[in-house]
Design a protein around this motif. Sequence first.
Motif, PDB file in Angstrom:
ATOM      1  N   SER A 151      72.115  -4.617 -25.255  1.00  0.00           N
ATOM      2  CA  SER A 151      72.832  -4.506 -26.504  1.00  0.00           C
ATOM      3  C   SER A 151      72.012  -4.843 -27.711  1.00  0.00           C
ATOM      4  CB  SER A 151      74.046  -5.438 -26.459  1.00  0.00           C
ATOM      5  OG  SER A 151      73.623  -6.791 -26.458  1.00  0.00           O
ATOM      6  N   GLY A 152      70.970  -5.674 -27.558  1.00  0.00           N
ATOM      7  CA  GLY A 152      70.208  -6.108 -28.712  1.00  0.00           C
ATOM      8  C   GLY A 152      70.901  -7.214 -29.482  1.00  0.00           C
ATOM      9  N   GLN A 161      67.990  -3.626 -34.447  1.00  0.00           N
ATOM     10  CA  GLN A 161      68.301  -4.686 -35.397  1.00  0.00           C
ATOM     11  C   GLN A 161      68.365  -4.154 -36.821  1.00  0.00           C
ATOM     12  OE1 GLN A 161      65.091  -7.314 -34.409  1.00  0.00           O
ATOM     13  NE2 GLN A 161      66.172  -8.234 -32.677  1.00  0.00           N
ATOM     14  N   GLN A 162      67.448  -3.232 -37.152  1.00  0.00           N
ATOM     15  CA  GLN A 162      67.384  -2.679 -38.498  1.00  0.00           C
ATOM     16  C   GLN A 162      68.645  -1.886 -38.839  1.00  0.00           C
ATOM     17  OE1 GLN A 162      63.843  -0.307 -39.232  1.00  0.00           O
ATOM     18  NE2 GLN A 162      64.984   1.070 -40.568  1.00  0.00           N
ATOM     19  N   SER A 163      69.141  -1.128 -37.879  1.00  0.00           N
ATOM     20  CA  SER A 163      70.297  -0.272 -38.124  1.00  0.00           C
ATOM     21  C   SER A 163      71.614  -0.899 -37.697  1.00  0.00           C
ATOM     22  CB  SER A 163      70.114   1.058 -37.383  1.00  0.00           C
ATOM     23  OG  SER A 163      70.029   0.833 -35.973  1.00  0.00           O
ATOM     24  N   ASN A 164      71.551  -2.132 -37.152  1.00  0.00           N
ATOM     25  CA  ASN A 164      72.752  -2.816 -36.652  1.00  0.00           C
ATOM     26  C   ASN A 164      73.471  -1.958 -35.619  1.00  0.00           C
ATOM     27  OD1 ASN A 164      74.492  -5.040 -36.501  1.00  0.00           O
ATOM     28  ND2 ASN A 164      75.896  -4.179 -38.017  1.00  0.00           N
ATOM     29  N   THR A 165      72.672  -1.334 -34.762  1.00  0.00           N
ATOM     30  CA  THR A 165      73.186  -0.470 -33.707  1.00  0.00           C
ATOM     31  C   THR A 165      72.807  -1.069 -32.363  1.00  0.00           C
ATOM     32  OG1 THR A 165      72.837   1.476 -35.096  1.00  0.00           O
ATOM     33  CG2 THR A 165      73.145   1.866 -32.740  1.00  0.00           C
ATOM     34  N   LYS A 166      73.714  -1.034 -31.410  1.00  0.00           N
ATOM     35  CA  LYS A 166      73.395  -1.556 -30.088  1.00  0.00           C
ATOM     36  C   LYS A 166      72.201  -0.810 -29.503  1.00  0.00           C
ATOM     37  CE  LYS A 166      77.973  -3.264 -28.834  1.00  0.00           C
ATOM     38  NZ  LYS A 166      79.089  -3.174 -27.846  1.00  0.00           N
ATOM     39  N   LEU A 167      71.352  -1.559 -28.828  1.00  0.00           N
ATOM     40  CA  LEU A 167      70.141  -0.982 -28.265  1.00  0.00           C
ATOM     41  C   LEU A 167      70.467   0.171 -27.324  1.00  0.00           C
ATOM     42  CD1 LEU A 167      67.068  -1.061 -27.916  1.00  0.00           C
ATOM     43  CD2 LEU A 167      67.378  -2.844 -26.197  1.00  0.00           C
ATOM     44  N   ARG A 196      67.698   8.525 -38.601  1.00  0.00           N
ATOM     45  CA  ARG A 196      67.129   8.523 -39.945  1.00  0.00           C
ATOM     46  C   ARG A 196      67.919   7.554 -40.807  1.00  0.00           C
ATOM     47  NH1 ARG A 196      63.751  12.984 -41.015  1.00  0.00           N
ATOM     48  NH2 ARG A 196      63.605  14.394 -39.242  1.00  0.00           N
ATOM     49  N   ASP A 197      67.283   7.067 -41.881  1.00  0.00           N
ATOM     50  CA  ASP A 197      67.965   6.140 -42.765  1.00  0.00           C
ATOM     51  C   ASP A 197      68.885   6.915 -43.716  1.00  0.00           C
ATOM     52  OD1 ASP A 197      66.392   7.215 -44.787  1.00  0.00           O
ATOM     53  OD2 ASP A 197      64.954   5.568 -44.760  1.00  0.00           O
ATOM     54  N   ALA A 198      69.490   6.173 -44.671  1.00  0.00           N
ATOM     55  CA  ALA A 198      70.480   6.777 -45.559  1.00  0.00           C
ATOM     56  C   ALA A 198      69.894   7.892 -46.412  1.00  0.00           C
ATOM     57  CB  ALA A 198      71.101   5.705 -46.459  1.00  0.00           C
ATOM     58  N   ALA A 210      63.722   6.532 -39.665  1.00  0.00           N
ATOM     59  CA  ALA A 210      63.948   5.084 -39.639  1.00  0.00           C
ATOM     60  C   ALA A 210      63.115   4.438 -38.561  1.00  0.00           C
ATOM     61  CB  ALA A 210      65.430   4.802 -39.407  1.00  0.00           C
ATOM     62  N   ALA A 211      61.879   4.892 -38.423  1.00  0.00           N
ATOM     63  CA  ALA A 211      61.029   4.413 -37.337  1.00  0.00           C
ATOM     64  C   ALA A 211      59.669   3.970 -37.825  1.00  0.00           C
ATOM     65  CB  ALA A 211      60.867   5.515 -36.302  1.00  0.00           C
ATOM     66  N   GLY A 212      59.653   3.296 -38.960  1.00  0.00           N
ATOM     67  CA  GLY A 212      58.405   2.745 -39.444  1.00  0.00           C
ATOM     68  C   GLY A 212      57.364   3.783 -39.736  1.00  0.00           C
TER      69      GLY A 212
END
Length: 252
Positions: free
Chosen positions: A2-3, A217-223, A238-240, A245-247
């Motif tokens: 879950s992360g 953690q960055q997206s507050n999404t379960k692993l 992808r971000d907003a 969204a991968a560095g």
Amino acid sequence: MSGAQPSVPPPGDTPLTSLAHQLIEALGRGTWGPDALEVLVGAAVAQLPGCTDASLTSVAPGSTPATVASTSERAVRADTWQYELAQGPCLDAAAGSPLVRASLVDGETPWPEWAPRVVAEAGYAGVLSVRLGSQAHPLGSLNVYGTDAAALAALPAEDAESFAALTSVVLASARRAGHLEEAVERRTVIGQAQGILMERYKMTAADAFALLRGLSQQSNTKLFDLAQELAETGQLPRDASGRPAAGGLPLS
């Protein structure tokens, strides 16, 4: 996995009461099941001195041992090598002594193939495994890995045993509810996502897992949800603004 991140224990809490609080919080959030197993291993790292990583091994008659929760990809590898070589502390704890502790760097372990490999390829220096369940009805083991052998050697056995006692209850409940199959399936999906990243970006398994956890953690999404999306679509989120969204890693 879950992360989920373990919360900071309130002042004066013992490791066992703090863990109980976290499990109650997990129940309140409706995350009982595989997520509760993740709470357990995360709490072990946060609260047990000398613990760098932790994992849970499930054993059942007629079935191959399986890792159902872990805090890192290298802990999964350390477990898996035990299953493949049929030697190691988690197997000994489940089948024999209820608590197995050893330094892996002194050359005197009873695991001549497993121990050198764990030191060389995973970087662990010490291990402690505690049986879950009873000798008559073993459920598996709680595995604690450390990069500092002396620090792990100083971990009070009663603290590890307290964690194991509560973990046994959770693992038994998860098994009765059929959640262990779900936990193993999650591990499979996360492994598939790691494989995609490793092939696409020529990175190691550890780096791929670290990238997935960081994105979680960055997206507050379960692993698991993140890994499932990657496994099914071949794409990272992808971000907003629509950017990767991968560095900075390309998505195609």
